[in-house]
Design a protein around this motif. Structure first.
Motif, PDB file in Angstrom:
ATOM      1  N   ALA A  55      -4.436  -1.594   5.469  1.00 30.33           N
ATOM      2  CA  ALA A  55      -3.679  -2.570   5.881  1.00 30.33           C
ATOM      3  C   ALA A  55      -3.104  -2.463   7.237  1.00 30.33           C
ATOM      4  O   ALA A  55      -2.922  -3.800   7.867  1.00 30.33           O
ATOM      5  CB  ALA A  55      -2.982  -3.317   4.708  1.00 30.33           C
ATOM      6  N   LYS A  63       5.508  -0.200   1.255  1.00 31.42           N
ATOM      7  CA  LYS A  63       4.078  -0.109   0.611  1.00 31.42           C
ATOM      8  C   LYS A  63       2.847  -0.064   1.786  1.00 31.42           C
ATOM      9  O   LYS A  63       3.146  -1.240   2.287  1.00 31.42           O
ATOM     10  CB  LYS A  63       3.998  -1.027  -0.541  1.00 31.42           C
ATOM     11  CG  LYS A  63       2.581  -0.812  -1.485  1.00 31.42           C
ATOM     12  CD  LYS A  63       2.798  -1.494  -2.633  1.00 31.42           C
ATOM     13  CE  LYS A  63       1.260  -1.151  -3.274  1.00 31.42           C
ATOM     14  NZ  LYS A  63       1.301  -2.040  -4.578  1.00 31.42           N
ATOM     15  N   LYS A  70      -1.313  -0.756   1.768  1.00 31.82           N
ATOM     16  CA  LYS A  70      -2.524  -0.819   0.993  1.00 31.82           C
ATOM     17  C   LYS A  70      -3.745  -0.344   1.822  1.00 31.82           C
ATOM     18  O   LYS A  70      -3.786  -0.420   2.970  1.00 31.82           O
ATOM     19  CB  LYS A  70      -2.945  -2.265   0.763  1.00 31.82           C
ATOM     20  CG  LYS A  70      -1.667  -2.922  -0.314  1.00 31.82           C
ATOM     21  CD  LYS A  70      -2.054  -4.310  -0.507  1.00 31.82           C
ATOM     22  CE  LYS A  70      -1.088  -4.861  -1.534  1.00 31.82           C
ATOM     23  NZ  LYS A  70      -1.569  -6.228  -1.724  1.00 31.82           N
ATOM     24  N   LYS A 122      -7.520  -0.689   2.087  1.00 32.15           N
ATOM     25  CA  LYS A 122      -8.801  -1.791   1.662  1.00 32.15           C
ATOM     26  C   LYS A 122     -10.068  -1.061   1.666  1.00 32.15           C
ATOM     27  O   LYS A 122     -10.220  -0.086   2.034  1.00 32.15           O
ATOM     28  CB  LYS A 122      -8.778  -2.686   3.078  1.00 32.15           C
ATOM     29  CG  LYS A 122      -7.503  -3.675   3.027  1.00 32.15           C
ATOM     30  CD  LYS A 122      -7.681  -4.727   4.262  1.00 32.15           C
ATOM     31  CE  LYS A 122      -6.387  -5.678   4.324  1.00 32.15           C
ATOM     32  NZ  LYS A 122      -6.776  -6.442   5.465  1.00 32.15           N
ATOM     33  N   ALA A 171      -4.999   2.478  -4.902  1.00 31.68           N
ATOM     34  CA  ALA A 171      -5.394   2.083  -3.343  1.00 31.68           C
ATOM     35  C   ALA A 171      -4.272   1.722  -2.351  1.00 31.68           C
ATOM     36  O   ALA A 171      -4.051   0.704  -1.648  1.00 31.68           O
ATOM     37  CB  ALA A 171      -6.293   0.862  -3.353  1.00 31.68           C
ATOM     38  N   ALA A 172      -2.926   2.498  -2.593  1.00 32.69           N
ATOM     39  CA  ALA A 172      -1.809   2.185  -1.851  1.00 32.69           C
ATOM     40  C   ALA A 172      -1.140   3.491  -1.883  1.00 32.69           C
ATOM     41  O   ALA A 172      -1.421   4.446  -2.651  1.00 32.69           O
ATOM     42  CB  ALA A 172      -1.032   1.074  -2.243  1.00 32.69           C
TER      43      ALA A 172
END
Length: 693
Positions: free
Chosen positions: A36, A49, A51, A53, A78-79
């Motif tokens: 992201a 944080k 993310k 994708k 997913a992060a």
């Protein structure tokens, strides 16, 4: 032609990079995992944080390349979360796997002290900048190079030195036990032997003391054995035996007595140790640094080298402030180094106090203040800086020390008052395609230093561009951005201010004029250029300009003047440096500087390393010594691995390559495949080349 095992992959990779930049490419790759945010800024102590994708079905792992600057931890599926540790930049690598698929993503983390602490260690260009990537140039508006030493006093731990290396055979690490009369206890120590340890040889010895509340395993747990094994294999340090004793829970006075009366005799009885004081070194961190200092000044008849890494207070009380010095009879043959971390609140002012006490008592020491706190990263850097300086009496070489970033006095200076000129030299040549060579006419830029004197002899540097570029790239600059990294201004200032001797710089091209037939593979141009270089370009340049060939461009004359001729190049120009200058024309050149690339590997990296070493061996045997081989690259450069692997194998197996004397592999921290990195390498190349007859 042959020599192209890696070329196709690089060209395909470049094509994919170009495709990603085209309209519609993002939609095409929409289902692939991506970050992201590719760049994150976070304050010291804060977390952020990020993310990932399109990561459904993938297994995610995350790793920070500089944990001392920023850490990274997986958050869910997913992060991940980054945490700022200290000001600086760090790369976070995110790896996603699903079956046989594997995707690697990179995030740049910038850690700042406060909202206004957004600074850069490299001056921004005065005009929009485009960074040259090979084979296809891509725009880079800002420099991406991490902090790099301003001076030659110290260096960071070289890239990868704390990691196991497939090119390095590590020696055994054994555990010994001995009874200490000084402490009345049984003690343990780890002993690291050189890779090729033989009882028929005598080895210098380094005693490494740990810090507070640790054991004999402390140094090994922070990869000291790997660091030293790599340093020995790549000739950054002499072969040595390393002893890591356990000093936990004992008084300083007892540890010092144990060292002299118990530990040294126990080690010398079991291993083949060179016992003379100039073959004995002591070092340690924290409490161990304090102990090393006490031993270094109180047992100076036994120890010649002392390294105190972030030493804690107490040594002045143990030894006595008035006795804290090296006696006159030993000063010329004793080396003391004290390391201080700029953010070290554990050692506090103790390192500076020790340096001042030594100075007050008439003893000099090397005082290194480095970025960092009282942690393993600081100690590892200190160990490397100490290890590369000890047991080097016979040649005085300290490898890698002279390589620095461009001084701010040069890069931040205004327009040079005394400027050289650029002339265009046209010459006749041919394509030299086997069996189908065609006559062509080409050109090269020739940079003449300010006040060029045709009655004076000049050294000549042939400086090659990369893929998708031309003879204007290095010094003149392109038509859009000009000399955006100010290479031309840097060269003028270096010559004018005496950083290096003025020389002629020739910027040719391996490309052919429009309409000329092209080779089967673009990388063949970097190999075929050797014939044009030898038969046409060098004679054209050195017949017209005043060089050490004195206008005589016969092969005999050019061979006789080879120590006054160098070749450097970036990316595909790096490959040209290897293939056309080093392999193809070693008899005409003594100085070589390939930056970012070794792409034409015939069989294997081992074969290339052997071929490389054979050229130097045969040159030495025929009275053609190597002036210097400067390899430049960046830790974030896509062209790193091939060049690094071949050169490490060559260095580890060569008897002729000596770091600091005729060879270096310089890694720019976070340096990418662009001119910001190569600007630094060119500066160091100009300082190193033509410095010996």
């Amino acid at each position: 032609m042959r020599h192209t095992t890696k070329c196709i992959g690089l060209l395909v990779a470049a094509a994919l990079v170009l495709q990603a930049a085209l309209p519609g490419a993002e939609a095409y790759a929409a289902k692939k995992p991506k970050l992201a945010k590719k760049k994150v800024e976070v304050k010291i102590g804060a977390k952020k944080k990020v993310k990932v994708k399109n990561a459904k079905g993938y297994k995610l792992t995350v790793k920070s390349k500089k944990k001392a600057v920023a850490t990274a931890k997986k958050k869910g599926k997913a992060a991940f979360v980054v945490k700022g540790i200290k000001a600086g930049k760090a790369k976070v690598v995110v790896t996603l796997k699903k079956g046989s698929k594997k995707v690697a993503l990179k995030c740049t983390v910038k850690v700042v002290k406060n909202e206004n602490a957004v600074t850069s260690n490299t001056p921004a260009p005065s005009s929009p900048a485009v960074a040259t990537a090979t084979p296809i140039p891509t725009a880079t508006p800002e420099p991406t190079i991490a902090p790099f030493p301003e001076s030659d006093t110290y260096t960071d731990l070289p890239y990868g030195y704390a990691d196991e290396n497939a090119n390095v055979t590590k020696g055994k690490v054994e555990t010994i036990s001995y009874t200490s009369k000084a402490t009345g206890k049984e003690h343990k120590a780890l002993v690291q032997l050189p890779a090729n340890y033989s009882p028929d040889n005598e080895y210098p010895i380094l005693y490494l003391f740990h810090g507070e509340d640790a054991t004999e395993a402390a140094w090994k747990n922070m990869s000291a054995d790997t660091i030293l094994a790599n340093a020995m294999a790549f000739k950054r340090a002499k072969e040595m035996i390393v002893v890591m004793p356990n000093i936990s829970g004992d008084k300083d006075e007892d540890i010092i007595k144990d060292f002299s009366d118990d530990l040294m005799p126990a080690v010398e009885a079991k291993y083949s140790v060179a016992k003379e004081r100039h073959n004995v070194a002591v070092a340690g961190y924290g409490q161990g640094g304090r102990i090393a200092l006490c031993i270094g000044v109180s047992l100076v008849d036994k120890v010649a080298y002392t390294g105190a890494l972030a030493p804690t207070e107490g040594a002045l009380d143990t030894v006595g402030a008035d006795k804290f010095s090296i006696p006159d009879e030993y000063k010329a043959t004793t080396f003391v180094m004290i390391q201080k971390g700029s953010g070290d609140n554990v050692a506090g002012n103790a390192p500076a106090d020790y340096q001042q006490a030594l100075s007050d008592n008439g003893t000099d020491c090397l005082y290194l203040q480095m970025n960092g706190t009282h942690d393993n990263e600081l100690f590892k850097a200190g160990l490397y800086n100490f290890a590369r300086r000890i047991f080097m009496q016979e040649n005085g070489v300290v490898s890698n020390g002279f390589v620095t970033k461009v001084p701010s006095a040069i890069d931040n200076a205004g327009q040079a008052p005394k400027r050289g000129t650029i002339e265009v030299l046209e010459y006749d040549t041919e394509t030299y395609d086997p069996g189908r060579s065609v006559k062509i006419r080409k050109w090269a830029n020739v940079f003449l230093p300010y006040d060029y004197d045709p009655d004076k002899q000049y050294n000549v540097l042939y400086l090659m561009h990369g893929g998708g570029e031309n003879a204007d790239t290095w010094i003149k600059g392109d038509n859009i951005y000009g000399d955006y990294t100010r290479n031309q201004n840097m060269i003028n200032l270096l010559f004018d201010q005496g950083y290096c001797e003025p020389c002629i710089i020739v910027n040719p091209t391996f490309y052919r004029p429009e309409g000329a037939p092209e080779p089967d593979n673009a990388f063949d141009l970097t190999i075929l250029f050797q014939h044009e270089l030898r038969n046409d370009l060098i004679p054209a340049v050195e017949a017209k300009y005043s060089t050490y060939a004195n206008g005589d461009v016969s092969i005999e004359s050019l061979q006789a003047s080879r120590m006054h001729r160098g070749f450097a190049g970036l990316s595909m120009g790096s490959n040209t440096t290897y293939q056309s200058a080093f392999y193809g024309n070693y008899d005409l050149f003594a100085w070589f500087a390939p930056y970012s690339g070794y792409f034409s590997i015939e069989k294997s990296e081992e074969d290339e390393a052997a071929k490389f070493n054979k050229v130097i061996e045969e040159g030495e045997a025929n009275g053609m010594p190597l002036g210097f081989f400067y390899c430049g690259n960046g830790s974030a450069d896509f062209a790193l691995s091939g060049q690094l692997n071949v050169m490490e194998k060559a260095l580890a197996t060569s008897k002729n390559l000596i770091p600091g004397r005729n060879f270096e592999f310089i890694m720019i921290p976070d340096g990418e495949h662009n001119m910001w990195q190569w600007h630094i390498h060119l500066y160091n190349t100009l300082k190193i080349f033509f410095t010996k007859e």
